[in-house]
Design an enzyme around this catalytic site. Structure first.
Site, short mmCIF file in Angstrom:
data_model
loop_
_atom_site.label_atom_id
_atom_site.label_comp_id
_atom_site.label_asym_id
_atom_site.label_seq_id
_atom_site.Cartn_x
_atom_site.Cartn_y
_atom_site.Cartn_z
N ASP A 32 -26.22 15.40 -20.28
CA ASP A 32 -27.47 14.76 -20.19
C ASP A 32 -27.31 13.46 -19.86
OD1 ASP A 32 -30.05 14.72 -20.00
OD2 ASP A 32 -30.70 14.36 -21.95
N GLY A 33 -28.01 12.93 -18.86
CA GLY A 33 -28.12 11.34 -18.67
C GLY A 33 -27.50 11.24 -17.23
N TRP A 37 -28.00 7.39 -15.44
CA TRP A 37 -26.96 6.85 -14.95
C TRP A 37 -27.21 6.13 -13.70
CZ3 TRP A 37 -23.32 7.39 -10.97
CH2 TRP A 37 -22.02 6.60 -11.07
N ARG A 45 -31.07 9.46 -7.39
CA ARG A 45 -30.57 10.05 -8.68
C ARG A 45 -29.61 11.24 -8.60
NH1 ARG A 45 -35.85 10.80 -12.06
NH2 ARG A 45 -35.86 9.02 -13.28
N HIS A 49 -25.91 13.50 -10.33
CA HIS A 49 -25.38 14.48 -10.70
C HIS A 49 -24.12 14.75 -10.05
CE1 HIS A 49 -29.08 15.79 -12.34
NE2 HIS A 49 -29.86 15.91 -11.16
N GLU A 79 -35.72 25.80 -17.78
CA GLU A 79 -36.86 24.80 -17.68
C GLU A 79 -36.51 23.84 -16.30
OE1 GLU A 79 -35.44 25.30 -20.87
OE2 GLU A 79 -36.99 26.47 -21.22
N TRP A 81 -36.18 24.30 -13.41
CA TRP A 81 -36.77 25.02 -12.35
C TRP A 81 -38.06 23.93 -11.98
CZ3 TRP A 81 -34.01 27.68 -8.94
CH2 TRP A 81 -33.20 28.71 -9.81
N LEU A 143 -7.77 27.85 -20.74
CA LEU A 143 -9.22 27.15 -21.50
C LEU A 143 -10.28 28.33 -20.60
CD1 LEU A 143 -11.39 25.26 -22.36
CD2 LEU A 143 -11.34 24.40 -19.95
N LEU A 207 -31.89 20.24 -29.22
CA LEU A 207 -31.12 21.30 -28.63
C LEU A 207 -31.40 21.90 -27.36
CD1 LEU A 207 -30.27 23.16 -32.09
CD2 LEU A 207 -29.02 21.65 -31.01
N GLU A 219 -21.31 21.83 -35.89
CA GLU A 219 -21.63 20.52 -35.88
C GLU A 219 -22.30 19.90 -34.98
OE1 GLU A 219 -21.00 18.89 -39.04
OE2 GLU A 219 -20.28 20.64 -39.91
C1 FPP Z 1 -28.77 16.55 -17.09
O1 FPP Z 1 -28.99 15.10 -16.72
C2 FPP Z 1 -27.90 17.05 -16.07
C3 FPP Z 1 -28.30 18.21 -15.32
C4 FPP Z 1 -29.53 18.95 -15.59
C5 FPP Z 1 -27.24 18.97 -14.38
C6 FPP Z 1 -25.77 19.05 -15.01
C7 FPP Z 1 -25.12 19.38 -13.96
C8 FPP Z 1 -23.88 18.98 -13.88
C9 FPP Z 1 -23.26 17.79 -14.49
C10 FPP Z 1 -23.28 19.43 -12.51
C11 FPP Z 1 -21.98 20.42 -13.20
C12 FPP Z 1 -21.74 21.19 -12.20
C13 FPP Z 1 -21.13 22.54 -12.47
C14 FPP Z 1 -20.62 23.15 -11.27
C15 FPP Z 1 -21.15 23.00 -13.53
P1 FPP Z 1 -30.46 14.63 -16.14
O2 FPP Z 1 -30.71 15.22 -14.88
O3 FPP Z 1 -31.29 15.55 -17.12
O4 FPP Z 1 -30.45 13.18 -16.37
P2 FPP Z 1 -31.62 12.42 -17.28
O5 FPP Z 1 -31.68 12.70 -18.64
O6 FPP Z 1 -30.93 11.00 -17.05
O7 FPP Z 1 -32.86 12.42 -16.39
#
Ligand code: FPP
Length: 252
Positions: A32-33, A37, A45, A49, A79, A81, A143, A207, A219
């Site tokens: 998240d984040g 960032w 934004r 990603h 969610e 979407w 892995l 969660l 944990e």
């Molecule tokens: C949450 O940050 C992140 C996502 C919803 C997308 C996560 C996806 C990736 C990191 C790409 C991974 C790629 C693959 C192929 C697995 P947020 O958008 O909710 O950020 P915020 O909390 O700052 O709003």
């Protein structure tokens, strides 16, 4: 314990010292984040990603090299979407691009790639790319990387209940055979152990409908670090914390 110790300036170096095996088998992550960032840097934004993908690549390399067995990451919740169509389209495109561009390297590193969630509503080309990636890497012994896409734990459990009910009705299963273990065997994660550690970046104490059944005894580690800044050194910090916890699984 073999976990990198010392001052933070040391562990922040690109290569984190690790000689011993990880003290756990399965780590699950809520990444998240990304958007915060990007906001903090005045970037679009979506750039958050893209940077998040880089972070994931680096972490996968790191944990794979050091022998972690299972890593499960939350890439797109059911969610998600509800976000703007621009963001949803971008993320869908990004998943396709990453699978296309990274598959051979992941395969070369013996990573076994799989996707969990309701994939049936994703664009056909993405479903096809996911199927091919899973097939190509299915015999790899390194892995095991599970990517949760269009995943929601309540739907996963609801669907399991529906299939169990159908199996009882058809006489393939008797009511007395229904146990926690059996329920687990109807989930997407039926072939892998439960997570030992669930990491959430970005600081929220939730969660968010992620692996609710599987994380019963995991944990929890929440860090304010935003996902694009989550380095192997940060991962080691989570492991240090994990090593200090006493896991009792509900006992004394
Ligand atoms: C949450 O940050 C992140 C996502 C919803 C997308 C996560 C996806 C990736 C990191 C790409 C991974 C790629 C693959 C192929 C697995 P947020 O958008 O909710 O950020 P915020 O909390 O700052 O709003």
């Amino acid at each position: 314990m073999g976990i990198a110790r010392g001052r933070h300036s040391k562990t922040d170096k690109k290569h984190v010292a690790r000689q011993e095996p990880f003290p756990l088998t399965h780590v699950a992550i809520i990444m998240d984040g990304n958007r915060r960032w990007a906001d903090l840097r005045g970037l679009p934004r979506l750039a958050g990603h893209r940077q998040g993908v880089k972070t994931l690549k680096e972490l996968v390399k790191y944990v794979g090299r050091h022998g972690l067995k299972y890593l499960t990451v939350y890439a797109f919740s059911s969610e998600n979407w509800n976000r703007s169509s621009e963001e949803v389209d971008y993320l869908i495109g990004l998943f396709a691009e990453v699978v296309r561009d990274e598959l051979e390297e992941l395969h070369g590193s013996k990573v076994r790639l799989s996707f969990i969630g309701d994939l049936s509503t994703l664009p056909a080309n993405l479903q096809q790319a996911f199927r091919q990636a899973s097939q190509r890497t299915r015999d790899n012994q390194g892995l095991s990387l599970q990517v949760a896409i269009n995943y929601g734990a309540r739907s996963e459990i609801t669907e399991a209940v529906r299939r169990i009910a159908a199996d009882v009705k058809q006489g393939r299963l008797s009511e007395s055979e229904i146990s926690a273990e059996l329920v687990g065997s109807y989930l997407y994660t039926k072939d892998i152990p439960d997570p030992d550690l669930l990491i959430r970046t970005g600081g929220e104490m939730r969660l968010s409908n992620y692996l609710l059944w599987q994380s019963a005894y995991a944990e929890l580690y929440v860090t304010p670090v935003l996902w694009p800044d989550f380095s192997p050194a940060e991962f080691e910090r989570a492991l240090c914390e994990f090593a200090l916890r006493e896991r009792r699984f509900g006992g004394d």
